[in-house]
Design a protein around this motif. Structure first.
Motif, PDB file in Angstrom:
ATOM      1  N   GLY A 192      -0.589  20.603 -34.433  1.00  0.00           N
ATOM      2  CA  GLY A 192      -1.922  20.065 -34.211  1.00  0.00           C
ATOM      3  C   GLY A 192      -2.961  21.179 -34.139  1.00  0.00           C
ATOM      4  N   THR A 193      -4.139  20.810 -33.635  1.00  0.00           N
ATOM      5  CA  THR A 193      -5.238  21.769 -33.532  1.00  0.00           C
ATOM      6  C   THR A 193      -5.190  22.480 -32.183  1.00  0.00           C
ATOM      7  OG1 THR A 193      -6.640  20.396 -34.949  1.00  0.00           O
ATOM      8  CG2 THR A 193      -7.741  22.057 -33.581  1.00  0.00           C
ATOM      9  N   PHE A 194      -5.165  23.792 -32.215  1.00  0.00           N
ATOM     10  CA  PHE A 194      -5.236  24.582 -30.995  1.00  0.00           C
ATOM     11  C   PHE A 194      -5.898  25.919 -31.325  1.00  0.00           C
ATOM     12  CE2 PHE A 194      -1.270  25.726 -33.008  1.00  0.00           C
ATOM     13  CZ  PHE A 194      -1.121  27.082 -32.794  1.00  0.00           C
ATOM     14  N   TYR A 195      -6.260  26.639 -30.295  1.00  0.00           N
ATOM     15  CA  TYR A 195      -6.991  27.886 -30.479  1.00  0.00           C
ATOM     16  C   TYR A 195      -6.272  29.024 -29.772  1.00  0.00           C
ATOM     17  CZ  TYR A 195     -10.716  24.848 -32.125  1.00  0.00           C
ATOM     18  OH  TYR A 195     -11.450  23.923 -32.819  1.00  0.00           O
ATOM     19  N   VAL A 196      -6.436  30.225 -30.337  1.00  0.00           N
ATOM     20  CA  VAL A 196      -5.834  31.415 -29.760  1.00  0.00           C
ATOM     21  C   VAL A 196      -6.901  32.499 -29.656  1.00  0.00           C
ATOM     22  CG1 VAL A 196      -3.526  30.894 -30.639  1.00  0.00           C
ATOM     23  CG2 VAL A 196      -5.109  32.230 -32.050  1.00  0.00           C
ATOM     24  N   ALA A 197      -6.538  33.579 -28.992  1.00  0.00           N
ATOM     25  CA  ALA A 197      -7.445  34.710 -28.834  1.00  0.00           C
ATOM     26  C   ALA A 197      -6.620  35.987 -28.767  1.00  0.00           C
ATOM     27  CB  ALA A 197      -8.289  34.549 -27.568  1.00  0.00           C
ATOM     28  N   ASP A 198      -7.288  37.118 -28.923  1.00  0.00           N
ATOM     29  CA  ASP A 198      -6.610  38.403 -28.790  1.00  0.00           C
ATOM     30  C   ASP A 198      -6.665  38.838 -27.323  1.00  0.00           C
ATOM     31  OD1 ASP A 198      -6.160  38.489 -31.538  1.00  0.00           O
ATOM     32  OD2 ASP A 198      -8.072  39.474 -31.939  1.00  0.00           O
ATOM     33  N   VAL A 199      -5.502  38.915 -26.685  1.00  0.00           N
ATOM     34  CA  VAL A 199      -5.419  39.306 -25.284  1.00  0.00           C
ATOM     35  C   VAL A 199      -4.387  40.431 -25.182  1.00  0.00           C
ATOM     36  CG1 VAL A 199      -5.175  38.499 -22.918  1.00  0.00           C
ATOM     37  CG2 VAL A 199      -5.870  36.882 -24.696  1.00  0.00           C
ATOM     38  N   PRO A 200      -4.805  41.663 -25.350  1.00  0.00           N
ATOM     39  CA  PRO A 200      -3.849  42.782 -25.344  1.00  0.00           C
ATOM     40  C   PRO A 200      -3.049  42.846 -24.043  1.00  0.00           C
ATOM     41  CG  PRO A 200      -6.013  43.493 -26.121  1.00  0.00           C
ATOM     42  CD  PRO A 200      -6.189  42.109 -25.578  1.00  0.00           C
ATOM     43  N   GLY A 201      -1.753  43.084 -24.191  1.00  0.00           N
ATOM     44  CA  GLY A 201      -0.897  43.204 -23.025  1.00  0.00           C
ATOM     45  C   GLY A 201      -0.411  41.880 -22.472  1.00  0.00           C
ATOM     46  N   TYR A 202      -0.722  40.783 -23.152  1.00  0.00           N
ATOM     47  CA  TYR A 202      -0.330  39.453 -22.704  1.00  0.00           C
ATOM     48  C   TYR A 202       0.426  38.740 -23.823  1.00  0.00           C
ATOM     49  CZ  TYR A 202      -3.408  39.785 -18.612  1.00  0.00           C
ATOM     50  OH  TYR A 202      -4.002  40.148 -17.430  1.00  0.00           O
ATOM     51  N   LEU A 203       1.315  37.823 -23.446  1.00  0.00           N
ATOM     52  CA  LEU A 203       2.089  37.054 -24.414  1.00  0.00           C
ATOM     53  C   LEU A 203       1.727  35.574 -24.314  1.00  0.00           C
ATOM     54  CD1 LEU A 203       5.637  38.666 -24.006  1.00  0.00           C
ATOM     55  CD2 LEU A 203       3.929  39.102 -25.788  1.00  0.00           C
ATOM     56  N   PRO A 204       1.581  34.888 -25.473  1.00  0.00           N
ATOM     57  CA  PRO A 204       1.166  33.472 -25.466  1.00  0.00           C
ATOM     58  C   PRO A 204       2.340  32.522 -25.317  1.00  0.00           C
ATOM     59  CG  PRO A 204       1.293  34.249 -27.719  1.00  0.00           C
ATOM     60  CD  PRO A 204       1.659  35.420 -26.852  1.00  0.00           C
ATOM     61  N   GLN A 205       2.031  31.327 -24.756  1.00  0.00           N
ATOM     62  CA  GLN A 205       2.991  30.233 -24.685  1.00  0.00           C
ATOM     63  C   GLN A 205       2.222  28.921 -24.617  1.00  0.00           C
ATOM     64  OE1 GLN A 205       5.218  30.800 -21.060  1.00  0.00           O
ATOM     65  NE2 GLN A 205       3.564  30.088 -19.742  1.00  0.00           N
ATOM     66  N   PRO A 206       2.801  27.811 -25.134  1.00  0.00           N
ATOM     67  CA  PRO A 206       2.120  26.509 -25.032  1.00  0.00           C
ATOM     68  C   PRO A 206       1.882  26.151 -23.572  1.00  0.00           C
ATOM     69  CG  PRO A 206       3.968  26.402 -26.562  1.00  0.00           C
ATOM     70  CD  PRO A 206       4.077  27.715 -25.864  1.00  0.00           C
ATOM     71  N   PHE A 207       0.756  25.462 -23.319  1.00  0.00           N
ATOM     72  CA  PHE A 207       0.425  25.175 -21.923  1.00  0.00           C
ATOM     73  C   PHE A 207      -0.531  24.007 -21.811  1.00  0.00           C
ATOM     74  CE2 PHE A 207      -2.272  25.932 -18.121  1.00  0.00           C
ATOM     75  CZ  PHE A 207      -1.283  25.942 -17.140  1.00  0.00           C
ATOM     76  N   GLY A 208      -0.210  23.068 -20.894  1.00  0.00           N
ATOM     77  CA  GLY A 208      -1.156  22.078 -20.393  1.00  0.00           C
ATOM     78  C   GLY A 208      -1.624  21.016 -21.357  1.00  0.00           C
ATOM     79  N   MET A 209      -2.569  20.217 -20.843  1.00  0.00           N
ATOM     80  CA  MET A 209      -3.233  19.147 -21.575  1.00  0.00           C
ATOM     81  C   MET A 209      -4.732  19.269 -21.340  1.00  0.00           C
ATOM     82  SD  MET A 209      -1.128  17.358 -23.332  1.00  0.00           S
ATOM     83  CE  MET A 209      -2.096  15.889 -23.674  1.00  0.00           C
ATOM     84  N   PRO A 210      -5.567  19.224 -22.410  1.00  0.00           N
ATOM     85  CA  PRO A 210      -5.146  19.121 -23.803  1.00  0.00           C
ATOM     86  C   PRO A 210      -4.313  20.332 -24.208  1.00  0.00           C
ATOM     87  CG  PRO A 210      -7.436  19.798 -23.664  1.00  0.00           C
ATOM     88  CD  PRO A 210      -7.014  19.462 -22.270  1.00  0.00           C
ATOM     89  N   PRO A 211      -3.569  20.226 -25.322  1.00  0.00           N
ATOM     90  CA  PRO A 211      -2.698  21.332 -25.707  1.00  0.00           C
ATOM     91  C   PRO A 211      -3.472  22.640 -25.804  1.00  0.00           C
ATOM     92  CG  PRO A 211      -2.267  19.410 -27.068  1.00  0.00           C
ATOM     93  CD  PRO A 211      -3.493  19.097 -26.273  1.00  0.00           C
TER      94      PRO A 211
END
Length: 432
Positions: free
Chosen positions: A298-317
């Motif tokens: 689906g539609t989701f957004y990301v960003a550049d966050v140095p030193g951090y790792l992404p994971q799916p989270f919460g609602m809305p996605p």
């Protein structure tokens, strides 16, 4: 001829309750766990097949029943036998378990008594009072025998803690979460005694909101903000250049940016996250792909966050970024002490272990490290977050000792949940 039909009817019902019903229950259980969405379809199909089987039986043997051979009479017979037999079958099973007869664990006993349940119900509907009295007599005999067995069966006793299965320890600067064994000595989770030394959790959340989300004024010079955003009621400060508005709430702070087509993306982090990092992340917002966060659709957004790792989270996605070094939050300083029997599992499963002395191994797994030590049939473990000193964890696992008898007596016994026949069992013992 009548005798043949009698044996056909009772034999067919014995087959029905002793074989077909248990098989259907097992199949329905498998369907429930493997394809829960179709369990009601399976139940409906089963009921139709059951009713069809019983209707065939009564059609072939109608002359031996009191109800007669008319279509309404046969349908009534099907309902009485199906409902009455199922109630007797299920309640008898539960009663036998409470009386510790072991019937439900033996397929031959299940077949014998399961078939008897439906045959007895049909026996009450047979022509001939001798047959009816026989059915009544068999039911009474089974009931009396079950009550005698229930009276003799022992309910489960409250379970305490066995000696040698619990290891306790005192950790300098730490307090056990459970004070059962004392203010300083304990087992399980430990946290720093000085709570101010627990680092705040650092995270950054990126959520996208469509044009249909309700909005309201965000403050003088701050434009609109989202009604259900984590920054909805935050204080706002326009930053130089007019492109970004900084918003600071009680728990989180961050930015919201336009994403095109009327959508807004909120970039918010805990107050422990640096404001400059959030500003940089807000300026890098873009539509996410499976390469950015696997398994997200689906539609989701990301960003550049140095030193951090992404994971799916919460609602809305959305996407949550956590520190890659796992050195924030209470998990980073928590210590957990526990002991298990050596045959109950390998603490090094899904972990990296390396020898560090006799029967001692250093363990590393994701955001945890620690030590495991074999002590005969027991494995003692001390695991901590990545901010916990390795030498401290080594000392903890070596200092851990079996709880004394006096300490074990402080643990309240755990009483197993009673069955539905506890009161009846008690009444039988008191009055018979």
């Amino acid at each position: 001829m009548r005798g043949n039909r009698l044996f056909v009817q009772l034999g067919a019902l014995w087959l029905f309750g002793g074989v077909l019903v248990p098989t259907a229950v097992a199949a329905l259980t498998t369907l429930l766990w493997g394809a829960g969405d179709y369990v009601f379809v399976g139940l409906a199909v089963g009921l139709v097949l059951f009713a069809g089987y019983l209707l065939t039986v009564v059609t072939l043997t109608a002359p031996v029943t009191r109800l007669g051979a008319t279509v309404p009479a046969r349908l009534l017979w099907v309902v009485i036998v199906l409902v009455g037999g199922t109630v007797l079958w299920s309640q008898g099973w539960a009663f036998a378990d409470a009386a510790e007869l072991g019937i439900s664990h033996n397929p031959w006993w299940v077949a014998l008594f399961g078939g008897l349940a439906y045959a007895l119900v049909a026996g009450f509907l047979l022509r001939g009072w001798r047959l009816n009295l026989t059915a009544v007599g068999v039911l009474l005999a089974l009931t009396v025998g079950g009550l005698v067995a229930l009276r003799a069966a022992e309910p489960e006793e409250p379970a305490g803690v066995s000696h040698g299965a619990v290891y306790v320890v005192e950790i300098p600067g730490y307090t056990p979460s459970d004070d059962t064994y004392g203010d300083r000595i304990g087992t399980g989770p430990f946290m720093p005694t000085d709570r101010s030394t627990i680092p705040a959790l650092q995270y950054v959340n990126v959520f996208g909101y469509g044009p249909d989300n309700q909005r309201h004024p965000g403050g003088p010079g701050c434009g609109e903000t989202l009604f259900d955003s984590p920054l909805s009621s935050a204080e706002c400060t326009p930053e130089p250049g007019g492109n970004l508005v900084y918003r600071r709430g009680v728990i989180e702070h961050g930015y919201q940016v336009a994403a095109g087509s009327g959508s807004i993306v909120v970039v918010a982090g805990s107050l422990a996250v640096d404001r400059d990092l959030l500003r940089s992340a807000a300026r890098s917002v873009r539509a996410g792909t499976a390469t950015d966060v696997p398994n997200m659709t689906g539609t989701f957004y990301v960003a550049d966050v140095p030193g951090y790792l992404p994971q799916p989270f919460g609602m809305p996605p959305g996407v949550q970024y956590l520190r890659a070094d796992n050195k924030s939050g209470d998990r980073s300083v928590r210590i957990t002490v526990f002991a298990v029997r050596a045959d109950q599992g390998d603490q090094c499963f899904n972990s990296t272990c390396s020898p560090d002395g006799p029967d001692l191994k250093y363990l590393r797994r994701g955001d945890v490290h620690g030590y495991v030590q074999h002590r005969g049939d027991i494995i003692v473990s001390a695991e901590g977050g990545l901010l916990v000193d390795r030498e401290l964890l080594r000392r903890v696992v070596l200092d851990a000792r079996p709880a004394t008898d006096a300490e074990l007596l402080r643990v309240p016994p755990t009483t197993p949940p009673g069955d539905r026949y506890d009161r009846l069992r008690g009444w039988l013992r008191t009055n018979t």
